[in-house]
Design an enzyme around this catalytic site. Structure first.
Site, PDB file in Angstrom:
ATOM      1  N   SER A 144       4.596  -0.861   3.095  1.00  0.00           N
ATOM      2  CA  SER A 144       4.211  -2.240   3.425  1.00  0.00           C
ATOM      3  C   SER A 144       2.784  -2.503   2.981  1.00  0.00           C
ATOM      4  O   SER A 144       1.937  -1.595   3.013  1.00  0.00           O
ATOM      5  CB  SER A 144       4.315  -2.484   4.926  1.00  0.00           C
ATOM      6  OG  SER A 144       3.714  -3.723   5.271  1.00  0.00           O
ATOM      7  N   TYR A 158       2.988   0.070  13.681  1.00  0.00           N
ATOM      8  CA  TYR A 158       3.647  -0.192  12.398  1.00  0.00           C
ATOM      9  C   TYR A 158       2.703   0.156  11.248  1.00  0.00           C
ATOM     10  O   TYR A 158       3.102   0.832  10.281  1.00  0.00           O
ATOM     11  CB  TYR A 158       4.066  -1.665  12.335  1.00  0.00           C
ATOM     12  CG  TYR A 158       4.839  -2.052  11.093  1.00  0.00           C
ATOM     13  CD1 TYR A 158       6.163  -1.647  10.913  1.00  0.00           C
ATOM     14  CD2 TYR A 158       4.263  -2.848  10.101  1.00  0.00           C
ATOM     15  CE1 TYR A 158       6.878  -2.020   9.786  1.00  0.00           C
ATOM     16  CE2 TYR A 158       4.969  -3.228   8.967  1.00  0.00           C
ATOM     17  CZ  TYR A 158       6.282  -2.811   8.815  1.00  0.00           C
ATOM     18  OH  TYR A 158       6.996  -3.175   7.697  1.00  0.00           O
TER      19      TYR A 158
HETATM   20  P1  NDP Z   1      16.093  -5.580   8.347  1.00  0.00           P
HETATM   21  O1  NDP Z   1      15.793  -5.332   9.786  1.00  0.00           O
HETATM   22  O2  NDP Z   1      16.375  -6.966   7.893  1.00  0.00           O
HETATM   23  O3  NDP Z   1      17.272  -4.607   7.856  1.00  0.00           O
HETATM   24  C1  NDP Z   1      17.223  -3.266   8.242  1.00  0.00           C
HETATM   25  C2  NDP Z   1      18.335  -2.463   7.605  1.00  0.00           C
HETATM   26  O4  NDP Z   1      18.115  -1.081   7.937  1.00  0.00           O
HETATM   27  C3  NDP Z   1      19.711  -2.791   8.124  1.00  0.00           C
HETATM   28  O5  NDP Z   1      20.640  -2.490   7.106  1.00  0.00           O
HETATM   29  C4  NDP Z   1      19.867  -1.829   9.314  1.00  0.00           C
HETATM   30  O6  NDP Z   1      21.233  -1.520   9.605  1.00  0.00           O
HETATM   31  C5  NDP Z   1      19.163  -0.608   8.776  1.00  0.00           C
HETATM   32  N1  NDP Z   1      18.553   0.232   9.801  1.00  0.00           N
HETATM   33  C6  NDP Z   1      17.763  -0.148  10.835  1.00  0.00           C
HETATM   34  N2  NDP Z   1      17.383   0.917  11.555  1.00  0.00           N
HETATM   35  C7  NDP Z   1      17.933   2.001  10.952  1.00  0.00           C
HETATM   36  C8  NDP Z   1      17.931   3.399  11.227  1.00  0.00           C
HETATM   37  N3  NDP Z   1      17.292   3.888  12.294  1.00  0.00           N
HETATM   38  N4  NDP Z   1      18.609   4.227  10.395  1.00  0.00           N
HETATM   39  C9  NDP Z   1      19.303   3.742   9.343  1.00  0.00           C
HETATM   40  N5  NDP Z   1      19.356   2.426   9.039  1.00  0.00           N
HETATM   41  C10 NDP Z   1      18.681   1.577   9.837  1.00  0.00           C
HETATM   42  O7  NDP Z   1      14.803  -4.992   7.595  1.00  0.00           O
HETATM   43  P2  NDP Z   1      14.102  -5.429   6.207  1.00  0.00           P
HETATM   44  O8  NDP Z   1      15.097  -5.506   5.129  1.00  0.00           O
HETATM   45  O9  NDP Z   1      13.213  -6.594   6.473  1.00  0.00           O
HETATM   46  O10 NDP Z   1      13.110  -4.172   5.990  1.00  0.00           O
HETATM   47  C11 NDP Z   1      13.467  -3.051   5.208  1.00  0.00           C
HETATM   48  C12 NDP Z   1      12.218  -2.188   4.970  1.00  0.00           C
HETATM   49  O11 NDP Z   1      11.202  -2.982   4.364  1.00  0.00           O
HETATM   50  C13 NDP Z   1      11.595  -1.631   6.261  1.00  0.00           C
HETATM   51  O12 NDP Z   1      11.113  -0.320   6.002  1.00  0.00           O
HETATM   52  C14 NDP Z   1      10.432  -2.584   6.525  1.00  0.00           C
HETATM   53  O13 NDP Z   1       9.409  -1.984   7.286  1.00  0.00           O
HETATM   54  C15 NDP Z   1      10.003  -2.884   5.108  1.00  0.00           C
HETATM   55  N6  NDP Z   1       9.242  -4.122   4.956  1.00  0.00           N
HETATM   56  C16 NDP Z   1       9.777  -5.347   5.299  1.00  0.00           C
HETATM   57  C17 NDP Z   1       9.035  -6.500   5.139  1.00  0.00           C
HETATM   58  C18 NDP Z   1       9.567  -7.860   5.487  1.00  0.00           C
HETATM   59  O14 NDP Z   1       8.764  -8.810   5.503  1.00  0.00           O
HETATM   60  N7  NDP Z   1      10.854  -8.026   5.749  1.00  0.00           N
HETATM   61  C19 NDP Z   1       7.659  -6.441   4.621  1.00  0.00           C
HETATM   62  C20 NDP Z   1       7.190  -5.129   4.268  1.00  0.00           C
HETATM   63  C21 NDP Z   1       7.968  -4.018   4.441  1.00  0.00           C
HETATM   64  P3  NDP Z   1      22.016  -2.157  10.908  1.00  0.00           P
HETATM   65  O15 NDP Z   1      22.626  -3.442  10.450  1.00  0.00           O
HETATM   66  O16 NDP Z   1      23.048  -1.131  11.272  1.00  0.00           O
HETATM   67  O17 NDP Z   1      20.981  -2.381  11.978  1.00  0.00           O
END
Ligand code: NDP
Length: 249
Positions: A144, A158
């Site tokens: 991030s 975070y």
């Molecule tokens: P979302 O919360 O929208 O999606 C998360 C995804 O990860 C879902 O597919 C979820 O599956 C899965 N997931 C959640 N927890 C776990 C776990 N413990 N083990 C395996 N799978 C898991 O997240 P984003 O797409 O927004 O974020 C993805 C990455 O990008 C993260 O690392 C986040 O920190 C990073 N990020 C996001 C930003 C943003 O603005 N969105 C900015 C900067 C970084 P399920 O449906 O089963 O819950």
């Protein structure tokens, strides 16, 4: 062009948001893709079906990144099923907010277990399978921009987890360079997902801190991941790359 034809990828947290965009893009570029989810099976199965209907290969696997045995078993199983593993994308992550006085240690532990320990464990498992048929391997983590700029209260845990990825990426690049495996960290700013919707309550504040006043589309993050996963990025390793609309500028 299908630059990843014949290659296999594993994406953690690939059922929704940025991870789903990465799964779609790597599949479009020709890779067979396995991906994990934790709680919601329906979007995961739908994404796998969408890719297979388009002639690709996809595997949706339930595995919590906080569970080392589960993530290792999922990676070993995917490598067996797909016959190889060339690319790991550590995307699964959680953002649990709280000001220092109110953070529960269980939340701190869960954040580090998924965002940091889970990345290490997945990498350890995945690189055992990489390099079959030539020195090629790619490890990409979604960090991030908050490792570089954290302009709000409530994000210390975070921020700690994403800053850890900067150092981990450098060290892993040194460990794995001799095997032809590159390791990089993609650092987005605001991206329109369930975690951070473009019409959410903090969106306007975020845009005010950026050179470009909008959220990224998940597909834009997937584009940088596709470059790092592909053959053109062979000299990029140990790097933390911003894709944040100037948030940290
Ligand atoms: P979302 O919360 O929208 O999606 C998360 C995804 O990860 C879902 O597919 C979820 O599956 C899965 N997931 C959640 N927890 C776990 C776990 N413990 N083990 C395996 N799978 C898991 O997240 P984003 O797409 O927004 O974020 C993805 C990455 O990008 C993260 O690392 C986040 O920190 C990073 N990020 C996001 C930003 C943003 O603005 N969105 C900015 C900067 C970084 P399920 O449906 O089963 O819950």
């Amino acid at each position: 062009t299908r630059v990843l034809a014949g290659k296999a990828a594993f994406v953690t947290g690939g059922s929704r948001g940025i991870g789903a965009a990465i799964v779609r893009r790597l599949a479009r570029d020709g890779a067979a893709v396995a991906f994990t989810y934790t709680s919601n099976a329906a979007p995961a199965q739908a994404l796998a079906a969408e890719i297979e209907a388009a002639g690709g290969r996809a595997l949706a696997l339930r595995a919590d990144s906080a569970d080392a045995a589960a993530i290792t078993a999922a990676i070993d199983g995917a490598a067996r099923e797909l016959g190889r593993l060339d690319i790991l994308v550590n995307n699964a992550g959680v953002a649990i907010m709280g000001e220092v006085g109110s953070v529960a240690l269980d939340d701190l532990d869960r954040t580090l277990a998924i965002n940091v320990r889970g990345v290490f464990v997945a990498t350890q498992a995945a690189v055992r399978h990489m390099g079959q048929g030539g020195a090629y391997g790619r490890v990409i983590t979604i960090g991030s921009t908050n490792s570089e700029r954290l302009p709000w209260a409530g994000f210390s845990v975070y921020g700690m987890s994403k800053a850890a990825i900067v150092g981990l990426t450098k060290g892993l690049a040194r460990d794995l360079g001799p095997r032809g495996i590159t390791v990089n960290n993609v650092q987005p700013g605001p991206v329109n997902t369930d975690m951070n919707p473009a019409d959410g309550p903090m969106a306007k504040d975020m845009h005010g801190l950026m050179a470009l006043d909008r959220h990224a589309d998940p597909a834009e993050i997937a584009g940088m991941v596709a470059y790092l996963a592909g053959p053109e990025s062979g000299m990029v390793t140990g790097a933390s790359l911003l894709i944040d609309g100037g948030f940290a500028a």
